[in-house]
Design an enzyme around this catalytic site. Sequence first.
Site, PDB file in Angstrom:
ATOM      1  N   HIS A  41     -61.148  36.475  31.646  1.00  0.00           N
ATOM      2  CA  HIS A  41     -60.871  37.529  30.675  1.00  0.00           C
ATOM      3  C   HIS A  41     -59.430  37.996  30.794  1.00  0.00           C
ATOM      4  O   HIS A  41     -58.946  38.264  31.898  1.00  0.00           O
ATOM      5  CB  HIS A  41     -61.813  38.716  30.931  1.00  0.00           C
ATOM      6  CG  HIS A  41     -61.535  39.913  30.076  1.00  0.00           C
ATOM      7  ND1 HIS A  41     -61.209  41.143  30.607  1.00  0.00           N
ATOM      8  CD2 HIS A  41     -61.534  40.071  28.730  1.00  0.00           C
ATOM      9  CE1 HIS A  41     -61.030  42.014  29.628  1.00  0.00           C
ATOM     10  NE2 HIS A  41     -61.227  41.392  28.477  1.00  0.00           N
ATOM     11  N   SER A  42     -58.717  38.051  29.670  1.00  0.00           N
ATOM     12  CA  SER A  42     -57.377  38.646  29.615  1.00  0.00           C
ATOM     13  C   SER A  42     -56.423  37.943  30.597  1.00  0.00           C
ATOM     14  O   SER A  42     -56.220  36.731  30.496  1.00  0.00           O
ATOM     15  CB  SER A  42     -57.496  40.148  29.880  1.00  0.00           C
ATOM     16  OG  SER A  42     -56.330  40.823  29.478  1.00  0.00           O
ATOM     17  N   TYR A  43     -55.850  38.685  31.561  1.00  0.00           N
ATOM     18  CA  TYR A  43     -55.027  38.057  32.610  1.00  0.00           C
ATOM     19  C   TYR A  43     -55.796  36.956  33.335  1.00  0.00           C
ATOM     20  O   TYR A  43     -55.199  35.979  33.814  1.00  0.00           O
ATOM     21  CB  TYR A  43     -54.578  39.144  33.596  1.00  0.00           C
ATOM     22  CG  TYR A  43     -54.124  38.641  34.948  1.00  0.00           C
ATOM     23  CD1 TYR A  43     -52.883  38.033  35.116  1.00  0.00           C
ATOM     24  CD2 TYR A  43     -54.945  38.788  36.072  1.00  0.00           C
ATOM     25  CE1 TYR A  43     -52.478  37.581  36.371  1.00  0.00           C
ATOM     26  CE2 TYR A  43     -54.544  38.337  37.318  1.00  0.00           C
ATOM     27  CZ  TYR A  43     -53.308  37.731  37.463  1.00  0.00           C
ATOM     28  OH  TYR A  43     -52.900  37.279  38.701  1.00  0.00           O
ATOM     29  N   GLY A  45     -57.265  34.596  32.187  1.00  0.00           N
ATOM     30  CA  GLY A  45     -56.987  33.304  31.586  1.00  0.00           C
ATOM     31  C   GLY A  45     -55.898  32.554  32.329  1.00  0.00           C
ATOM     32  O   GLY A  45     -55.933  31.314  32.440  1.00  0.00           O
ATOM     33  N   HIS A  51     -61.439  45.078  23.608  1.00  0.00           N
ATOM     34  CA  HIS A  51     -60.949  44.020  24.494  1.00  0.00           C
ATOM     35  C   HIS A  51     -61.971  43.615  25.553  1.00  0.00           C
ATOM     36  O   HIS A  51     -62.091  42.430  25.885  1.00  0.00           O
ATOM     37  CB  HIS A  51     -59.663  44.517  25.155  1.00  0.00           C
ATOM     38  CG  HIS A  51     -58.993  43.547  26.059  1.00  0.00           C
ATOM     39  ND1 HIS A  51     -58.784  42.221  25.733  1.00  0.00           N
ATOM     40  CD2 HIS A  51     -58.451  43.718  27.296  1.00  0.00           C
ATOM     41  CE1 HIS A  51     -58.143  41.618  26.718  1.00  0.00           C
ATOM     42  NE2 HIS A  51     -57.937  42.490  27.688  1.00  0.00           N
TER      43      HIS A  51
END
Length: 234
Positions: free
Chosen positions: A76-78, A80, A215
């Site tokens: 998720h998010s960072y 990735g 998000h």
Amino acid sequence: MATFVLVHGAWHGGWCYKRVAARLRGEGHEVFCPTLSGIADRSHLLNPEIGLSTHVADIANLIRWEELEDVILAGHSYGGMVVTGAADAVPERIKALVYIDAFVPQNGQATFDFMLPERKTGYIASVERNGGYMEPVPAAAFDVNPADQAWVNAQCTLHPIACFLEKLSLSGAVDRITERHYHVAEGWGPSAFPGIADSLRGKPGWTVKGFDCGHDIMVDMPDELTAALLDVAG
């Protein structure tokens, strides 16, 4: 039975996947929700030398020492950035990559390379207030549903800025993983992630799915995210 490794984003911890993990385990699957070094339940290890390579090693080593195979690796998010690096380290153990409103980096890119200018400026300013660490973004800024905002705010912790500055080093082995999925949150913004999703639509090996929420998809829409992950598992 499938094996899932679910990696959180900045400021979060393995706790953010608890609803999704419970649902996947209820379907008989094996699920790991590790917390990255220096954050949340591992915040006692926080130090300014923790960078992206530390977090890549956290996940690659989990996969190695738990002797996992055919892993569905989601970030998720960072996260990735983290799962891309970990998959490059142990590609033979990965079945599929799933990016949950996340960055999809190439070799030599850093998290800050993807940032909207206003967000990058805000993160750098918070570092100056916190001795080298980025303070958590309020849950409301990520459009977390109102009922969960207080919980998310209480759970999030400081994050080392080195993680956003360090460039990802890839050997190219990650390219062996041909099954990839992008789950984009369509209910918040401004965000860099819809543009990433658009760039991946129609590319060989990729599927793109939208979620009408903020998000933190795993918090806002755990049933729907679980269903999407089960689709990946087949």
